[in-house]
Structures are given as structure tokens and as C-alpha cells.
Scaffold this motif. Structure first.
Motif, PDB file in Angstrom:
ATOM      1  N   GLY A  34      33.913  22.720 -38.189  1.00  0.00           N
ATOM      2  CA  GLY A  34      32.930  21.659 -38.036  1.00  0.00           C
ATOM      3  C   GLY A  34      31.907  21.674 -39.162  1.00  0.00           C
ATOM      4  N   ALA A  35      31.469  22.879 -39.552  1.00  0.00           N
ATOM      5  CA  ALA A  35      30.500  22.995 -40.637  1.00  0.00           C
ATOM      6  C   ALA A  35      31.092  22.498 -41.950  1.00  0.00           C
ATOM      7  CB  ALA A  35      30.041  24.443 -40.781  1.00  0.00           C
ATOM      8  N   LEU A  36      32.367  22.767 -42.167  1.00  0.00           N
ATOM      9  CA  LEU A  36      33.030  22.298 -43.385  1.00  0.00           C
ATOM     10  C   LEU A  36      33.087  20.777 -43.418  1.00  0.00           C
ATOM     11  CD1 LEU A  36      35.984  24.831 -43.806  1.00  0.00           C
ATOM     12  CD2 LEU A  36      33.944  24.603 -45.248  1.00  0.00           C
ATOM     13  N   ARG A  37      33.308  20.156 -42.262  1.00  0.00           N
ATOM     14  CA  ARG A  37      33.329  18.697 -42.222  1.00  0.00           C
ATOM     15  C   ARG A  37      31.942  18.114 -42.485  1.00  0.00           C
ATOM     16  NH1 ARG A  37      36.480  19.627 -37.756  1.00  0.00           N
ATOM     17  NH2 ARG A  37      34.953  18.768 -36.303  1.00  0.00           N
ATOM     18  N   VAL A  38      30.905  18.800 -41.984  1.00  0.00           N
ATOM     19  CA  VAL A  38      29.535  18.370 -42.277  1.00  0.00           C
ATOM     20  C   VAL A  38      29.287  18.418 -43.782  1.00  0.00           C
ATOM     21  CG1 VAL A  38      27.091  18.941 -41.999  1.00  0.00           C
ATOM     22  CG2 VAL A  38      28.623  19.082 -40.039  1.00  0.00           C
ATOM     23  N   LEU A  39      29.697  19.537 -44.405  1.00  0.00           N
ATOM     24  CA  LEU A  39      29.521  19.676 -45.852  1.00  0.00           C
ATOM     25  C   LEU A  39      30.369  18.658 -46.605  1.00  0.00           C
ATOM     26  CD1 LEU A  39      29.498  23.568 -46.223  1.00  0.00           C
ATOM     27  CD2 LEU A  39      27.589  22.017 -46.666  1.00  0.00           C
ATOM     28  N   GLY A  40      31.578  18.431 -46.120  1.00  0.00           N
ATOM     29  CA  GLY A  40      32.461  17.464 -46.766  1.00  0.00           C
ATOM     30  C   GLY A  40      31.886  16.065 -46.726  1.00  0.00           C
ATOM     31  N   TYR A  41      31.367  15.679 -45.580  1.00  0.00           N
ATOM     32  CA  TYR A  41      30.743  14.361 -45.445  1.00  0.00           C
ATOM     33  C   TYR A  41      29.588  14.200 -46.427  1.00  0.00           C
ATOM     34  CZ  TYR A  41      27.462  10.926 -43.721  1.00  0.00           C
ATOM     35  OH  TYR A  41      26.579   9.890 -43.654  1.00  0.00           O
ATOM     36  N   ASN A  42      28.719  15.211 -46.482  1.00  0.00           N
ATOM     37  CA  ASN A  42      27.556  15.120 -47.360  1.00  0.00           C
ATOM     38  C   ASN A  42      27.934  15.205 -48.830  1.00  0.00           C
ATOM     39  OD1 ASN A  42      24.876  15.032 -45.774  1.00  0.00           O
ATOM     40  ND2 ASN A  42      26.104  16.502 -44.628  1.00  0.00           N
ATOM     41  N   THR A  43      29.015  15.915 -49.143  1.00  0.00           N
ATOM     42  CA  THR A  43      29.501  15.938 -50.523  1.00  0.00           C
ATOM     43  C   THR A  43      29.945  14.544 -50.951  1.00  0.00           C
ATOM     44  OG1 THR A  43      30.210  18.249 -50.377  1.00  0.00           O
ATOM     45  CG2 THR A  43      31.235  16.901 -52.086  1.00  0.00           C
ATOM     46  N   GLY A  44      30.684  13.869 -50.092  1.00  0.00           N
ATOM     47  CA  GLY A  44      31.113  12.510 -50.395  1.00  0.00           C
ATOM     48  C   GLY A  44      29.937  11.557 -50.514  1.00  0.00           C
ATOM     49  N   ARG A  45      28.962  11.712 -49.620  1.00  0.00           N
ATOM     50  CA  ARG A  45      27.785  10.844 -49.630  1.00  0.00           C
ATOM     51  C   ARG A  45      26.996  11.008 -50.933  1.00  0.00           C
ATOM     52  NH1 ARG A  45      22.540  11.834 -48.337  1.00  0.00           N
ATOM     53  NH2 ARG A  45      23.072  13.959 -47.679  1.00  0.00           N
ATOM     54  N   ALA A  87      35.837  11.448 -47.617  1.00  0.00           N
ATOM     55  CA  ALA A  87      36.032  10.015 -47.878  1.00  0.00           C
ATOM     56  C   ALA A  87      35.046   9.164 -47.095  1.00  0.00           C
ATOM     57  CB  ALA A  87      37.468   9.619 -47.531  1.00  0.00           C
ATOM     58  N   LEU A  88      34.798   9.534 -45.836  1.00  0.00           N
ATOM     59  CA  LEU A  88      33.860   8.769 -45.018  1.00  0.00           C
ATOM     60  C   LEU A  88      32.441   8.879 -45.571  1.00  0.00           C
ATOM     61  CD1 LEU A  88      33.727   6.966 -42.547  1.00  0.00           C
ATOM     62  CD2 LEU A  88      33.371   8.995 -41.143  1.00  0.00           C
ATOM     63  N   GLY A  89      32.080  10.079 -46.022  1.00  0.00           N
ATOM     64  CA  GLY A  89      30.770  10.249 -46.649  1.00  0.00           C
ATOM     65  C   GLY A  89      30.654   9.410 -47.911  1.00  0.00           C
ATOM     66  N   GLY A  90      31.737   9.359 -48.691  1.00  0.00           N
ATOM     67  CA  GLY A  90      31.731   8.549 -49.900  1.00  0.00           C
ATOM     68  C   GLY A  90      31.537   7.077 -49.608  1.00  0.00           C
ATOM     69  N   LEU A  91      32.147   6.598 -48.531  1.00  0.00           N
ATOM     70  CA  LEU A  91      31.950   5.202 -48.137  1.00  0.00           C
ATOM     71  C   LEU A  91      30.538   4.968 -47.613  1.00  0.00           C
ATOM     72  CD1 LEU A  91      35.279   4.240 -46.298  1.00  0.00           C
ATOM     73  CD2 LEU A  91      34.478   3.449 -48.536  1.00  0.00           C
ATOM     74  N   TRP A  92      30.063   5.926 -46.810  1.00  0.00           N
ATOM     75  CA  TRP A  92      28.765   5.721 -46.182  1.00  0.00           C
ATOM     76  C   TRP A  92      27.636   5.741 -47.197  1.00  0.00           C
ATOM     77  CZ3 TRP A  92      28.669   3.600 -41.725  1.00  0.00           C
ATOM     78  CH2 TRP A  92      27.435   3.414 -41.108  1.00  0.00           C
ATOM     79  N   GLY A  93      27.866   6.312 -48.359  1.00  0.00           N
ATOM     80  CA  GLY A  93      26.849   6.303 -49.398  1.00  0.00           C
ATOM     81  C   GLY A  93      26.504   4.912 -49.891  1.00  0.00           C
ATOM     82  N   TRP A  94      27.351   3.920 -49.540  1.00  0.00           N
ATOM     83  CA  TRP A  94      27.108   2.538 -49.971  1.00  0.00           C
ATOM     84  C   TRP A  94      26.489   1.682 -48.880  1.00  0.00           C
ATOM     85  CZ3 TRP A  94      27.585   1.899 -55.042  1.00  0.00           C
ATOM     86  CH2 TRP A  94      28.405   2.795 -55.736  1.00  0.00           C
ATOM     87  N   VAL A  95      26.120   2.307 -47.759  1.00  0.00           N
ATOM     88  CA  VAL A  95      25.428   1.569 -46.698  1.00  0.00           C
ATOM     89  C   VAL A  95      24.097   1.030 -47.233  1.00  0.00           C
ATOM     90  CG1 VAL A  95      24.130   1.898 -44.560  1.00  0.00           C
ATOM     91  CG2 VAL A  95      26.443   2.746 -44.730  1.00  0.00           C
ATOM     92  N   PRO A  96      23.749  -0.230 -46.956  1.00  0.00           N
ATOM     93  CA  PRO A  96      22.467  -0.767 -47.412  1.00  0.00           C
ATOM     94  C   PRO A  96      21.305   0.084 -46.906  1.00  0.00           C
ATOM     95  CG  PRO A  96      23.875  -2.533 -46.614  1.00  0.00           C
ATOM     96  CD  PRO A  96      24.563  -1.250 -46.263  1.00  0.00           C
ATOM     97  N   CYS A  97      20.510   0.613 -47.819  1.00  0.00           N
ATOM     98  CA  CYS A  97      19.412   1.507 -47.454  1.00  0.00           C
ATOM     99  C   CYS A  97      18.270   1.330 -48.445  1.00  0.00           C
ATOM    100  CB  CYS A  97      19.895   2.959 -47.446  1.00  0.00           C
ATOM    101  SG  CYS A  97      18.585   4.169 -47.109  1.00  0.00           S
ATOM    102  N   GLY A  98      17.136   0.872 -47.958  1.00  0.00           N
ATOM    103  CA  GLY A  98      15.988   0.658 -48.815  1.00  0.00           C
ATOM    104  C   GLY A  98      15.528   1.924 -49.506  1.00  0.00           C
TER     105      GLY A  98
END
Length: 255
Positions: A59-70, A155-166
């Protein structure tokens, strides 16, 4: 842009991450609707205990993976922005343009500070403009849930990095003014690393962190810190203070 100049960008990410907590909390339901029932508890920032069969390490690796992509997507956006500005290098030596750019970058920090404090929501209009790109990216998410593997998390983190965010857009303006693709990527890396501690804690501790960080006093304190960076930067510009130790407290653009 030196490492010293990146310190305030890191601090903006650290203080602004209280906004990420609130934003991610609202995303849980949206993702759950596209996720099988057995995985309905997986938020966009995955908790280590989200999948009963997965170990805490997995689970921790997935957290890190998500944030790496983001953070990787932030760096890509920063590189594109910095490269775009570098392509207009003929403007880089015009003093008037530099002054306007500097004031605008710090004004965005003031706007972000007010946004975090819930005192003014003008950046929400900027987020709305980002929906044009997000509508094209969002459909790809359906292939990545449930987020049960490390590649999916990245990959999901990489996509989520493009979410509209002020908040991201306000720092992206500094990346635009950094002078090169490499500097733009460095700006967004510093910002992304600033948001990392909070989002790692959110991914591993879940609702307890989210509830604590959404307290008005916490958001107000973080908003005042970011607003302070912007106000100090504009005062520095108006008074003609020289570069030096103030670089550690002010977002700067190449002069």
C-alpha cells in the motif's frame, strides 16, 4: 534559478497542501463510482489498508507511486511552461516586462493565500478554465481503477496531476517565468515535493489527517504564510530591495 530561490516554492507547496487534503477528500466518491464494490474504499491517494489482501508495504508503494506520477506531471507542465517562455527570449531582457512578470507572480501567491483562507475564491475561475484540458484526460482514468498495482498508481497520479487546480496554476506561473524548460521543471519539482509530506500522510492515515487539516485555523495559518510570501515579494519590488538573503523568502524571476 538557484536552489535558494526554490525554497519559497517548496514552502508554498507545503502550506498549500491543506488545499490538496480537501480536494482529495472530494475525489473519493467520484472514483468509487467507477470502482468495483470490493475496492470502493480506495481514494485517489490510496490508503495503505484500502485493499485487505495487500500488505502495508504494498500500500505504501502505491502511495509513493501515485505521488511520483503526480509530481512527474507537474514537472512536465513546468518544463512546457518554462520552455514556452524561453522561446520568447526576445522579451526576457525588457525591464518593464520583467517587472510586470514579477508582480504578477507574487499577486498570484496573494490570491492563493486568500483562496486557502476561504477569503476570496477568484482562483476558482482559473480552475474552471482548466476543465477544457481535463475533459480530454479524464476518460483515461476508467482504465486505471481499481488502483491495485504500482504501474496503475503511477499512471493515475500522472493523470491526476492535470486536474484543474488554482494552487498548481499559481505556481505554474512562476515556472513560466523561470527562463527555461529545466528551470520550469525544477520549480514544479520543488512545489510537488512541498505537497508530498501531507499527501503521503493522507494516503497512509486517511480521514484522521483530512479532518485535522480542514480546520479553519489550520487553513488560515497556511493561507497567511503563502499570502505573506506574495506581499513580501511585491514590497521588495516596489522598494527596490536588492537580491540577497531575501531570495530565500521571495519567489524570484530571472533578471
Amino acid at each position: 534559478m538557484s536552489g535558494l530561490n526554490l525554497l519559497p516554492v517548496f514552502a508554498v507547496g507545503l502550506a498549500g497542501s491543506v488545499h490538496c487534503v480537501g480536494m482529495c477528500g472530494g475525489i473519493v466518491g467520484a472514483l468509487s463510482a467507477a470502482t468495483p464494490a470490493r475496492a470502493r474504499t480506495i481514494p485517489i491517494v490510496p490508503a495503505a489498508t484500502a485493499l485487505p489482501a495487500a500488505s502495508a508495504l504494498d500500500g505504501a508503494l502505491r502511495v509513493l507511486g501515485y505521488n511520483t506520477g503526480r509530481i512527474g506531471s507537474y514537472m512536465l507542465a513546468g518544463a512546457l511552461a518554462g520552455g514556452l517562455a524561453n522561446g520568447a527570449a526576445s522579451l526576457a531582457h525588457i525591464a518593464r516586462w520583467q517587472g510586470i512578470a514579477y508582480v504578477l507572480a507574487n499577486a498570484m501567491l496573494v490570491a492563493l493565500g486568500l483562496y486557502l483562507m476561504n477569503a476570496w475564491h477568484g482562483l476558482a475561475r482559473v480552475e474552471a478554465a482548466g476543465n477544457v484540458l481535463w475533459r480530454r484526460v479524464q476518460p483515461a482514468m476508467k482504465y486505471l481503477v481499481p488502483m491495485d498495482t504500482l504501474p496503475k498508481a503511477v499512471a493515475l497520479g500522472g493523470l491526476w496531476g492535470w486536474v484543474p487546480c488554482g494552487m498548481v496554476y499559481s505556481v505554474l506561473l512562476t515556472a513560466l517565468l523561470s527562463g527555461s524548460a529545466a528551470s520550469g521543471a525544477a520549480v514544479m519539482l520543488a512545489f510537488g515535493l512541498g505537497t508530498l509530506p501531507m499527501l503521503l500522510a493522507l494516503g497512509l492515515a486517511g480521514a484522521r489527517i483530512r479532518q485535522a487539516m480542514q480546520r479553519p485555523i489550520v487553513r488560515a495559518a497556511c493561507g497567511m504564510l503563502v499570502l505573506g510570501f506574495g506581499v513580501l515579494g511585491m514590497i521588495r519590488h516596489a522598494s527596490g530591495l536588492p537580491h540577497g538573503w531575501l531570495d530565500a523568502l521571495c519567489v524570484t524571476v530571472p533578471l
